[in-house]
Design a protein around this motif. Sequence first.
Motif, mmCIF file in Angstrom:
data_model
loop_
_atom_site.group_PDB
_atom_site.id
_atom_site.type_symbol
_atom_site.label_atom_id
_atom_site.label_comp_id
_atom_site.label_asym_id
_atom_site.label_seq_id
_atom_site.Cartn_x
_atom_site.Cartn_y
_atom_site.Cartn_z
ATOM 1 N N GLY A 1 -53.492 28.236 -4.652
ATOM 2 C CA GLY A 1 -52.212 27.729 -4.296
ATOM 3 C C GLY A 1 -51.879 27.922 -3.117
ATOM 4 O O GLY A 1 -52.660 27.897 -1.976
ATOM 5 N N ARG A 2 -50.433 28.107 -2.840
ATOM 6 C CA ARG A 2 -49.900 28.016 -1.708
ATOM 7 C C ARG A 2 -50.496 29.296 -0.681
ATOM 8 O O ARG A 2 -50.486 29.206 0.559
ATOM 9 N N GLU A 3 -51.062 30.069 -1.266
ATOM 10 C CA GLU A 3 -51.641 31.164 -0.594
ATOM 11 C C GLU A 3 -52.652 30.885 0.498
ATOM 12 O O GLU A 3 -52.973 31.369 1.564
ATOM 13 N N ARG A 4 -53.346 29.617 0.106
ATOM 14 C CA ARG A 4 -54.511 29.260 0.771
ATOM 15 C C ARG A 4 -53.986 28.670 2.340
ATOM 16 O O ARG A 4 -54.573 28.949 3.283
ATOM 17 N N ILE A 5 -52.729 28.253 2.298
ATOM 18 C CA ILE A 5 -52.176 28.036 3.445
ATOM 19 C C ILE A 5 -52.077 28.834 4.487
ATOM 20 O O ILE A 5 -52.030 29.035 5.691
ATOM 21 N N ALA A 6 -51.413 30.071 3.800
ATOM 22 C CA ALA A 6 -51.117 31.506 4.453
ATOM 23 C C ALA A 6 -52.485 31.973 5.096
ATOM 24 O O ALA A 6 -52.495 32.551 6.162
ATOM 25 N N VAL A 7 -53.566 31.662 4.387
ATOM 26 C CA VAL A 7 -54.861 32.318 4.644
ATOM 27 C C VAL A 7 -55.205 31.401 6.130
ATOM 28 O O VAL A 7 -55.878 31.969 6.730
ATOM 29 N N LEU A 8 -55.229 29.882 5.741
ATOM 30 C CA LEU A 8 -55.500 29.349 7.127
ATOM 31 C C LEU A 8 -54.615 29.906 8.688
ATOM 32 O O LEU A 8 -55.265 29.832 9.533
ATOM 33 N N VAL A 9 -53.303 30.073 8.364
ATOM 34 C CA VAL A 9 -52.466 30.341 9.336
ATOM 35 C C VAL A 9 -53.077 31.769 9.813
ATOM 36 O O VAL A 9 -53.139 31.991 11.059
ATOM 37 N N GLY B 1 -38.592 39.620 22.034
ATOM 38 C CA GLY B 1 -38.227 40.280 21.094
ATOM 39 C C GLY B 1 -38.807 39.871 19.665
ATOM 40 O O GLY B 1 -38.403 40.711 18.737
ATOM 41 N N GLU B 2 -39.682 39.111 19.501
ATOM 42 C CA GLU B 2 -40.077 38.788 18.278
ATOM 43 C C GLU B 2 -41.160 39.522 17.872
ATOM 44 O O GLU B 2 -42.305 39.688 18.557
ATOM 45 N N VAL B 3 -41.378 40.180 16.585
ATOM 46 C CA VAL B 3 -42.241 41.315 16.615
ATOM 47 C C VAL B 3 -43.212 40.819 15.284
ATOM 48 O O VAL B 3 -44.043 41.548 14.843
ATOM 49 N N ALA B 4 -42.907 39.829 14.722
ATOM 50 C CA ALA B 4 -43.832 39.212 13.691
ATOM 51 C C ALA B 4 -44.148 37.577 13.704
ATOM 52 O O ALA B 4 -43.814 36.813 13.026
ATOM 53 N N PRO B 5 -44.835 37.478 14.850
ATOM 54 C CA PRO B 5 -45.153 36.008 15.070
ATOM 55 C C PRO B 5 -45.974 35.149 14.028
ATOM 56 O O PRO B 5 -45.867 33.931 13.712
ATOM 57 N N LEU B 6 -46.869 36.122 13.349
ATOM 58 C CA LEU B 6 -47.719 35.348 12.365
ATOM 59 C C LEU B 6 -46.774 34.969 11.018
ATOM 60 O O LEU B 6 -47.056 33.913 10.590
ATOM 61 N N GLU B 7 -45.987 35.906 10.616
ATOM 62 C CA GLU B 7 -44.904 35.612 9.586
ATOM 63 C C GLU B 7 -43.955 34.271 10.157
ATOM 64 O O GLU B 7 -43.647 33.592 9.231
ATOM 65 N N LEU B 8 -43.729 34.362 11.321
ATOM 66 C CA LEU B 8 -42.974 33.128 11.829
ATOM 67 C C LEU B 8 -43.735 31.903 11.867
ATOM 68 O O LEU B 8 -43.170 30.889 11.350
ATOM 69 N N ALA B 9 -44.970 32.104 12.161
ATOM 70 C CA ALA B 9 -45.836 30.812 12.249
ATOM 71 C C ALA B 9 -45.990 30.275 10.519
ATOM 72 O O ALA B 9 -45.677 29.044 10.278
ATOM 73 N N VAL B 10 -46.281 31.111 9.616
ATOM 74 C CA VAL B 10 -46.530 30.973 8.233
ATOM 75 C C VAL B 10 -45.263 30.396 7.842
ATOM 76 O O VAL B 10 -45.221 28.947 7.137
ATOM 77 N N ALA B 11 -44.197 30.634 8.185
ATOM 78 C CA ALA B 11 -42.760 29.884 7.694
ATOM 79 C C ALA B 11 -42.504 28.620 7.941
ATOM 80 O O ALA B 11 -42.092 27.793 7.279
ATOM 81 N N ARG B 12 -42.893 28.424 9.429
ATOM 82 C CA ARG B 12 -42.490 27.106 9.867
ATOM 83 C C ARG B 12 -43.684 26.309 9.212
ATOM 84 O O ARG B 12 -43.230 25.153 8.977
ATOM 85 N N VAL B 13 -45.015 26.729 8.922
ATOM 86 C CA VAL B 13 -45.712 25.608 8.270
ATOM 87 C C VAL B 13 -45.217 25.245 6.942
ATOM 88 O O VAL B 13 -45.479 24.278 6.674
ATOM 89 N N MET B 14 -44.924 26.309 6.128
ATOM 90 C CA MET B 14 -44.481 26.224 4.940
ATOM 91 C C MET B 14 -43.178 25.246 4.809
ATOM 92 O O MET B 14 -43.093 24.455 3.922
ATOM 93 N N GLU B 15 -42.440 25.495 5.739
ATOM 94 C CA GLU B 15 -41.129 24.462 5.880
ATOM 95 C C GLU B 15 -41.578 23.058 6.131
ATOM 96 O O GLU B 15 -41.149 22.105 5.389
#
Length: 202
Positions: free
Chosen positions: A83-91, A177-191
């Motif tokens: 599922g969608r977790e595959r996209i998170a794995v890519l990022v 001051g961004e402490v979670a760039p990976l999560e930010l990238a995943v969020a942008r891709v999902m959006e």
Amino acid sequence: MGRRSDHGRDELRELILSTGQQVMAEGGYARFSAREVAKRVGYSVGTIMHIYGNVDLLVMAINSRTFALWAEWIEARLEGVKGRERIAVLVRGYFDFAACHANLWAAIYEHRVPEGLDMAERLVAERVRLTDIIRREVGSLLPDGGSDRVARLTSSLIATVHGHCAFALGGSFALMGEVAPLELAVARVMEVLQANCAALDA
């Protein structure tokens, strides 16, 4: 002085390439030199140039091998994921590979292929494998998975993730001051995928 009779041409090509990748991994593109590779393999710089033609062609071969390594890295992490977790794995795989192989990853983008220097088809194939994996995963979620639009969207998503990763590794996000760039990238891709009607519910 050298071991010129120790290897056949194909063996020597592989020895130079694997050693060159090691040198690149240790010192990065800025400190890379054919002389250091020659020193480690026990052959002259002239021999390396005879096998590869010039330093640019050697670096192109090293970077293509890095792409192949990267593709294998990603595929291994996709195994068993659904599922969608595959996209998170890519990022995450993009970020993790860049962090674990920082000099090899950076060399891909630091080296500029000279104008007029053609890349061998086998090197091109190694380089596009990673993009093909990402395009496959993106396409599997979209209603028009085989269209040209998917290819263009994939390129844009790769650029988005690359930018986030480069900012993270370079320290720019920390300065913001961004402490979670990976999560930010995943969020942008999902959006972006959601805006393009991707099937993200699974």
